[in-house]
Design a protein around this motif. Structure first.
Motif, PDB file in Angstrom:
ATOM      1  N   ALA A 224       0.782  -1.123  -0.094  1.00 28.65           N
ATOM      2  CA  ALA A 224       0.134  -0.141   0.073  1.00 28.65           C
ATOM      3  C   ALA A 224       0.889   1.298  -0.067  1.00 28.65           C
ATOM      4  CB  ALA A 224      -1.051   0.170   1.091  1.00 28.65           C
ATOM      5  N   VAL A 225       1.942   1.320   0.741  1.00 33.84           N
ATOM      6  CA  VAL A 225       2.657   2.392   0.885  1.00 33.84           C
ATOM      7  C   VAL A 225       3.448   2.452  -0.463  1.00 33.84           C
ATOM      8  CG1 VAL A 225       5.294   3.253   1.759  1.00 33.84           C
ATOM      9  CG2 VAL A 225       3.219   2.287   3.274  1.00 33.84           C
ATOM     10  N   GLN A 226       3.836   1.691  -1.489  1.00 35.80           N
ATOM     11  CA  GLN A 226       4.573   1.824  -2.682  1.00 35.80           C
ATOM     12  C   GLN A 226       3.429   2.235  -3.632  1.00 35.80           C
ATOM     13  OE1 GLN A 226       6.284  -2.172  -3.654  1.00 35.80           O
ATOM     14  NE2 GLN A 226       7.511  -2.126  -2.004  1.00 35.80           N
ATOM     15  N   LEU A 227       2.388   1.889  -3.360  1.00 40.59           N
ATOM     16  CA  LEU A 227       1.184   2.391  -4.441  1.00 40.59           C
ATOM     17  C   LEU A 227       0.889   3.853  -4.193  1.00 40.59           C
ATOM     18  CD1 LEU A 227      -0.464   1.633  -6.722  1.00 40.59           C
ATOM     19  CD2 LEU A 227      -2.383   0.610  -5.217  1.00 40.59           C
ATOM     20  N   VAL A 228       0.749   4.326  -2.689  1.00 43.09           N
ATOM     21  CA  VAL A 228       0.431   5.354  -2.503  1.00 43.09           C
ATOM     22  C   VAL A 228       1.665   6.444  -2.805  1.00 43.09           C
ATOM     23  CG1 VAL A 228       0.405   7.095  -0.580  1.00 43.09           C
ATOM     24  CG2 VAL A 228      -0.942   5.146  -0.379  1.00 43.09           C
ATOM     25  N   ALA A 229       2.899   6.111  -2.980  1.00 42.42           N
ATOM     26  CA  ALA A 229       3.853   6.741  -3.103  1.00 42.42           C
ATOM     27  C   ALA A 229       3.977   7.280  -4.814  1.00 42.42           C
ATOM     28  CB  ALA A 229       5.104   6.220  -2.851  1.00 42.42           C
ATOM     29  N   SER A 230       3.339   6.687  -5.624  1.00 42.89           N
ATOM     30  CA  SER A 230       3.318   6.738  -6.956  1.00 42.89           C
ATOM     31  C   SER A 230       1.926   6.983  -7.559  1.00 42.89           C
ATOM     32  CB  SER A 230       3.907   5.518  -7.738  1.00 42.89           C
ATOM     33  OG  SER A 230       3.348   4.388  -7.321  1.00 42.89           O
ATOM     34  N   SER A 231       0.946   7.440  -6.798  1.00 45.80           N
ATOM     35  CA  SER A 231      -0.502   7.776  -7.238  1.00 45.80           C
ATOM     36  C   SER A 231      -0.971   8.733  -6.292  1.00 45.80           C
ATOM     37  CB  SER A 231      -0.927   6.400  -7.104  1.00 45.80           C
ATOM     38  OG  SER A 231      -1.378   6.208  -6.021  1.00 45.80           O
ATOM     39  N   ASP A 232      -2.246   8.911  -6.719  1.00 53.25           N
ATOM     40  CA  ASP A 232      -3.242   9.966  -5.909  1.00 53.25           C
ATOM     41  C   ASP A 232      -3.905   9.254  -4.667  1.00 53.25           C
ATOM     42  OD1 ASP A 232      -2.351  12.108  -7.255  1.00 53.25           O
ATOM     43  OD2 ASP A 232      -4.063  12.138  -8.836  1.00 53.25           O
ATOM     44  N   TYR A 233      -3.652   8.020  -4.614  1.00 58.67           N
ATOM     45  CA  TYR A 233      -4.371   7.203  -3.455  1.00 58.67           C
ATOM     46  C   TYR A 233      -4.116   7.637  -1.997  1.00 58.67           C
ATOM     47  CZ  TYR A 233      -5.725   3.648  -7.302  1.00 58.67           C
ATOM     48  OH  TYR A 233      -6.186   3.158  -8.327  1.00 58.67           O
ATOM     49  N   VAL A 234      -4.938   7.303  -1.322  1.00 59.96           N
ATOM     50  CA  VAL A 234      -5.090   7.541  -0.017  1.00 59.96           C
ATOM     51  C   VAL A 234      -4.793   6.232   0.810  1.00 59.96           C
ATOM     52  CG1 VAL A 234      -6.140   8.642   2.299  1.00 59.96           C
ATOM     53  CG2 VAL A 234      -6.181   9.756   0.021  1.00 59.96           C
ATOM     54  N   GLY A 235      -3.870   5.802   1.705  1.00 60.90           N
ATOM     55  CA  GLY A 235      -3.736   4.788   2.299  1.00 60.90           C
ATOM     56  C   GLY A 235      -4.069   4.971   3.694  1.00 60.90           C
ATOM     57  N   LEU A 236      -4.335   3.706   4.408  1.00 61.73           N
ATOM     58  CA  LEU A 236      -4.698   3.666   6.022  1.00 61.73           C
ATOM     59  C   LEU A 236      -3.463   2.754   6.320  1.00 61.73           C
ATOM     60  CD1 LEU A 236      -6.189   4.674   8.240  1.00 61.73           C
ATOM     61  CD2 LEU A 236      -7.585   2.939   8.090  1.00 61.73           C
TER      62      LEU A 236
END
Length: 287
Positions: A224-236
């Motif tokens: 999730a952290v990797q995806l958040v770092a390269s997108s507009d996504y919000v993670g928890l």
């Protein structure tokens, strides 16, 4: 006359059952592959069972091997405790410990162990179904996660209480203290080993009439952290993990979310083993 089972053969048996491979078992035991193959042949003669059989491109333990594996692991643990009964010197310790772990604590545990015991190998495996059988049969020495010691033969100690925070990339348009409504304007990545889309945050949002859009579900917080770092996504993610990534920005979630108690779990037979005690104390002091 059939071969007799000695402690070295039991070690080979344990490694073969855990790894399902002669090559991997040889590497674990620091043996040559021919030596491991000869040991497997001796094992087969001694127990009158193939121990490992071919299955596709790999090998799997026989039912007999799986049946006796927990007893063999227990014998090896008792033998290790006898050998290590003297005062333990971590600097001289040569052991491989298998730890089942969640995201967020691997780095600190590795650093703490390496500083005291450079000869120790830490073998981390990801959380799966959280079954205690891996602790019982010795395939896992220690579990670090949100498990509970509901079984009488499982011991545990609380490591820390973890709270969850929101995380976005450093230049994300979301502010540092977003409202729940602002959170819902952006796509989210959810973490679930079982692929579940809905979680505690969805329940908290539903209670105030809001709903988020979960655009992706991943099995691990690190993903999730990797995806958040390269997108507009919000993670928890756990705050401990969020704080380790300088390229990301994290913020508190202004909603009542449950905290998670992280525990260390082990089997009761390992209580008195000096090396295992040292490992638990080192983990406890590192997190």
């Amino acid at each position: 006359m059939p071969d007799q089972l000695d402690l070295n053969l039991l070690r080979v048996f344990d490694a073969l059952v855990q790894d399902g491979s002669v090559t991997a078992a040889a590497e674990r035991l620091h043996l040559s592959i021919p030596a491991a193959s000869r040991a497997l042949a001796r094992l087969r003669r001694a127990v009158g069972d193939p121990v490992l059989v071919r299955a596709g491109r790999g090998m799997v333990p026989t039912p007999f091997a799986l049946q006796i594996a927990p007893r063999v692991r227990s014998l090896l643990d008792e033998a290790a405790a006898l050998v290590n009964a003297k005062e333990l010197d971590p600097a001289e310790l040569r052991r491989t410990f298998t730890i089942r772990v969640s995201d967020g604590v691997v780095t600190s545990v590795v650093a703490a162990v390496a500083a005291q015991a450079p000869g120790v190998v830490l073998r981390f495996v990801a959380e799966g179904d959280e079954s205690v059988e891996a602790l019982r049969d010795g395939s896992v020495d220690l579990e670090i996660g949100a498990g509970h010691d509901d079984e009488s033969d499982i011991r545990s100690a609380v490591l820390f209480t973890e709270r969850f925070v929101g995380v976005v990339r450093a230049d994300h348009p979301l502010g540092n203290r977003p409202t729940p409504r602002q959170l819902c304007r952006h796509p989210h990545v959810s973490v679930s080993r079982r692929g579940r889309v809905r979680g505690p945050l969805d329940d908290a949002l539903h209670a105030i009439g809001l709903r988020r859009h979960v655009a992706a579900v991943v099995p691990f917080f690190s993903a999730a952290v990797q995806l958040v770092a390269s997108s507009d996504y919000v993670g928890l993610v756990p705050q401990r993990l969020a704080a380790q990534h300088s390229g990301l920005r994290w913020f508190p979630i202004g909603l009542p979310l449950p905290e998670v108690e992280a525990r260390m779990l082990w089997h009761a037979r390992l209580d008195a083993d000096p090396a295992q005690r040292w490992l638990r104390e080192t983990v406890l002091s590192s997190v």
